[in-house]
Design an enzyme around this catalytic site. Sequence first.
Site, PDB file in Angstrom:
ATOM      1  N   TYR A 133       1.270  -1.316  -0.188  1.00  0.00           N
ATOM      2  CA  TYR A 133      -0.093   0.090   0.019  1.00  0.00           C
ATOM      3  C   TYR A 133       0.735   1.374  -0.120  1.00  0.00           C
ATOM      4  O   TYR A 133       0.260   2.373  -0.451  1.00  0.00           O
ATOM      5  CB  TYR A 133      -1.170  -0.144   1.058  1.00  0.00           C
ATOM      6  CG  TYR A 133      -2.284  -1.184   0.610  1.00  0.00           C
ATOM      7  CD1 TYR A 133      -2.010  -1.976   0.380  1.00  0.00           C
ATOM      8  CD2 TYR A 133      -2.524  -1.497   2.042  1.00  0.00           C
ATOM      9  CE1 TYR A 133      -3.443  -3.041   0.326  1.00  0.00           C
ATOM     10  CE2 TYR A 133      -3.226  -2.236   2.346  1.00  0.00           C
ATOM     11  CZ  TYR A 133      -3.704  -3.323   0.992  1.00  0.00           C
ATOM     12  OH  TYR A 133      -4.800  -4.338   1.468  1.00  0.00           O
ATOM     13  N   HIS A 137       0.125 -11.948   2.453  1.00  0.00           N
ATOM     14  CA  HIS A 137      -0.917 -10.813   1.168  1.00  0.00           C
ATOM     15  C   HIS A 137      -1.716 -12.220   0.814  1.00  0.00           C
ATOM     16  O   HIS A 137      -2.828 -11.551   0.069  1.00  0.00           O
ATOM     17  CB  HIS A 137       0.054  -9.978   0.725  1.00  0.00           C
ATOM     18  CG  HIS A 137      -0.894  -9.088   0.542  1.00  0.00           C
ATOM     19  ND1 HIS A 137      -1.159  -6.465   1.185  1.00  0.00           N
ATOM     20  CD2 HIS A 137      -2.696  -8.754  -0.058  1.00  0.00           C
ATOM     21  CE1 HIS A 137      -1.529  -6.184   0.145  1.00  0.00           C
ATOM     22  NE2 HIS A 137      -2.571  -7.156   0.021  1.00  0.00           N
TER      23      HIS A 137
HETATM   24  P1  NAP Z   1     -14.353  -0.963   0.814  1.00  0.00           P
HETATM   25  O1  NAP Z   1     -14.214  -1.045   2.310  1.00  0.00           O
HETATM   26  O2  NAP Z   1     -15.880  -2.241   0.150  1.00  0.00           O
HETATM   27  O3  NAP Z   1     -14.889  -0.140   0.283  1.00  0.00           O
HETATM   28  C1  NAP Z   1     -14.061   0.980  -0.564  1.00  0.00           C
HETATM   29  C2  NAP Z   1     -15.224   2.239  -1.030  1.00  0.00           C
HETATM   30  O4  NAP Z   1     -16.672   2.246  -0.840  1.00  0.00           O
HETATM   31  C3  NAP Z   1     -13.862   3.658  -0.677  1.00  0.00           C
HETATM   32  O5  NAP Z   1     -14.430   4.139  -1.790  1.00  0.00           O
HETATM   33  C4  NAP Z   1     -15.404   4.636   0.129  1.00  0.00           C
HETATM   34  O6  NAP Z   1     -15.346   5.259  -0.396  1.00  0.00           O
HETATM   35  C5  NAP Z   1     -16.308   3.840  -0.093  1.00  0.00           C
HETATM   36  N1  NAP Z   1     -17.160   3.724   1.180  1.00  0.00           N
HETATM   37  C6  NAP Z   1     -16.641   3.444   2.133  1.00  0.00           C
HETATM   38  N2  NAP Z   1     -17.804   3.776   3.043  1.00  0.00           N
HETATM   39  C7  NAP Z   1     -19.443   4.466   2.946  1.00  0.00           C
HETATM   40  C8  NAP Z   1     -19.628   4.557   3.255  1.00  0.00           C
HETATM   41  N3  NAP Z   1     -20.396   5.386   5.032  1.00  0.00           N
HETATM   42  N4  NAP Z   1     -20.805   4.797   1.960  1.00  0.00           N
HETATM   43  C9  NAP Z   1     -20.124   5.419   0.823  1.00  0.00           C
HETATM   44  N5  NAP Z   1     -19.376   4.868   0.297  1.00  0.00           N
HETATM   45  C10 NAP Z   1     -18.346   4.364   1.567  1.00  0.00           C
HETATM   46  O7  NAP Z   1     -13.266  -1.914  -0.121  1.00  0.00           O
HETATM   47  P2  NAP Z   1     -11.395  -2.058  -0.152  1.00  0.00           P
HETATM   48  O8  NAP Z   1     -10.905  -0.667   0.283  1.00  0.00           O
HETATM   49  O9  NAP Z   1     -11.262  -2.683  -1.223  1.00  0.00           O
HETATM   50  O10 NAP Z   1     -11.132  -2.759   1.454  1.00  0.00           O
HETATM   51  C11 NAP Z   1     -11.335  -2.137   2.832  1.00  0.00           C
HETATM   52  C12 NAP Z   1      -9.906  -2.837   2.599  1.00  0.00           C
HETATM   53  O11 NAP Z   1      -9.771  -4.018   2.744  1.00  0.00           O
HETATM   54  C13 NAP Z   1      -8.576  -1.939   2.271  1.00  0.00           C
HETATM   55  O12 NAP Z   1      -8.660  -0.950   2.466  1.00  0.00           O
HETATM   56  C14 NAP Z   1      -7.324  -2.872   2.592  1.00  0.00           C
HETATM   57  O13 NAP Z   1      -6.862  -2.438   3.271  1.00  0.00           O
HETATM   58  C15 NAP Z   1      -8.067  -3.850   2.793  1.00  0.00           C
HETATM   59  N6  NAP Z   1      -8.113  -4.710   1.260  1.00  0.00           N
HETATM   60  C16 NAP Z   1      -7.204  -6.014   1.511  1.00  0.00           C
HETATM   61  C17 NAP Z   1      -6.723  -6.933   0.105  1.00  0.00           C
HETATM   62  C18 NAP Z   1      -6.255  -8.191   0.073  1.00  0.00           C
HETATM   63  O14 NAP Z   1      -5.187  -8.708  -1.185  1.00  0.00           O
HETATM   64  N7  NAP Z   1      -5.844  -8.027   1.715  1.00  0.00           N
HETATM   65  C19 NAP Z   1      -7.546  -6.533  -1.056  1.00  0.00           C
HETATM   66  C20 NAP Z   1      -8.565  -5.106  -0.597  1.00  0.00           C
HETATM   67  C21 NAP Z   1      -8.348  -4.576   0.153  1.00  0.00           C
HETATM   68  P3  NAP Z   1     -14.301   7.023   0.566  1.00  0.00           P
HETATM   69  O15 NAP Z   1     -12.989   5.945   0.197  1.00  0.00           O
HETATM   70  O16 NAP Z   1     -14.659   7.733  -0.569  1.00  0.00           O
HETATM   71  O17 NAP Z   1     -14.958   7.303   1.681  1.00  0.00           O
END
Ligand code: NAP
Length: 275
Positions: A47, A105
């Site tokens: 990241y 990861h």
């Molecule tokens: P997510 O959390 O499902 O979605 C994030 C998106 O949703 C962002 O665009 C955010 O907008 C929006 N959002 C969040 N809360 C909201 C709300 N209350 N109302 C409206 N929109 C909202 O997806 P993700 O970031 O992919 O997954 C979460 C975390 O999991 C990552 O950040 C990372 O730490 C981890 N991850 C790990 C892996 C892995 O391979 N291990 C893969 C993917 C993700 P804003 O940012 O504009 O607020």
Amino acid sequence: MHQIGVKGVNVPALGFGTWALSGRQAYEATLQAFELGYRHIDTAQIYGNETEIGRAIADSSIPRGEIFLTTKIAPNNLRAATLRRSHEESLKRLGLEQVDLLLIHWPNPEAPLGESLEALARLREQGKTRFIGVSNFTVKLLEEAVERLGADLLCNQVEYHPFLAQRAVRAALQRYGMMLTAYAPVARGRVFTEKTLIAIGRKYGKSGGQVALRWLIEQKTVAAIPKAARREHAAANIDIFDFALSAEDRAEIDALAEDDRLVSWWGYAPDWDKG
Ligand code: NAP
């Protein structure tokens, strides 16, 4: 904050994801998350924000023992010597002597799994991490790690939300007494427009996203780590501890499950379990 008890440790059920946050935004969003009450933070070598997360931890003045911090080893750092060296670099960037959870990861068939797991276990013995685990592991890979190689893993971090059931992975994690950390828990925004989730939320004065997060963390040994750069999003996502879903609500959400996977990293994605 609701805690998950797993393998003798308590993990805050709701964490803060930091993928795609970098530089000043990563620092400010993490500090903001602490102000809002988050105490579980998810980062990774790839990241590129460990320095900013570390600074936010230091500047928050929250006692280190109250924060549960996860980082992850990049898939090209999984050979033993590189894994060790890259984790030392992570610790330096974070400004910490120890993380709480250190994950592989993504699986990488080019690095022998036993070698990576042994290197992780050694880092745990040396106090450089309290717990170890994996991410994006299928049932087959979990079996290999836990049953054949005898690894003591705290969690498997995988994509999980109402549109991706993860039945096989959940069953395997239950068998092994491990936690499932749900990434992309708001399905990158899709849960906010889904009709069933919105209708359930209306009964409790909550959004479809809050219903989806509540559905996740009401499951025993499931943690969720939504990412939100915007303060109002981060605040809404943690405002899920003043209501509970009924059995009927849960059954309706369970029935939404498809096999709708949003995240796959083509060079490293394993042969995913279906459903
Ligand atoms: P997510 O959390 O499902 O979605 C994030 C998106 O949703 C962002 O665009 C955010 O907008 C929006 N959002 C969040 N809360 C909201 C709300 N209350 N109302 C409206 N929109 C909202 O997806 P993700 O970031 O992919 O997954 C979460 C975390 O999991 C990552 O950040 C990372 O730490 C981890 N991850 C790990 C892996 C892995 O391979 N291990 C893969 C993917 C993700 P804003 O940012 O504009 O607020």
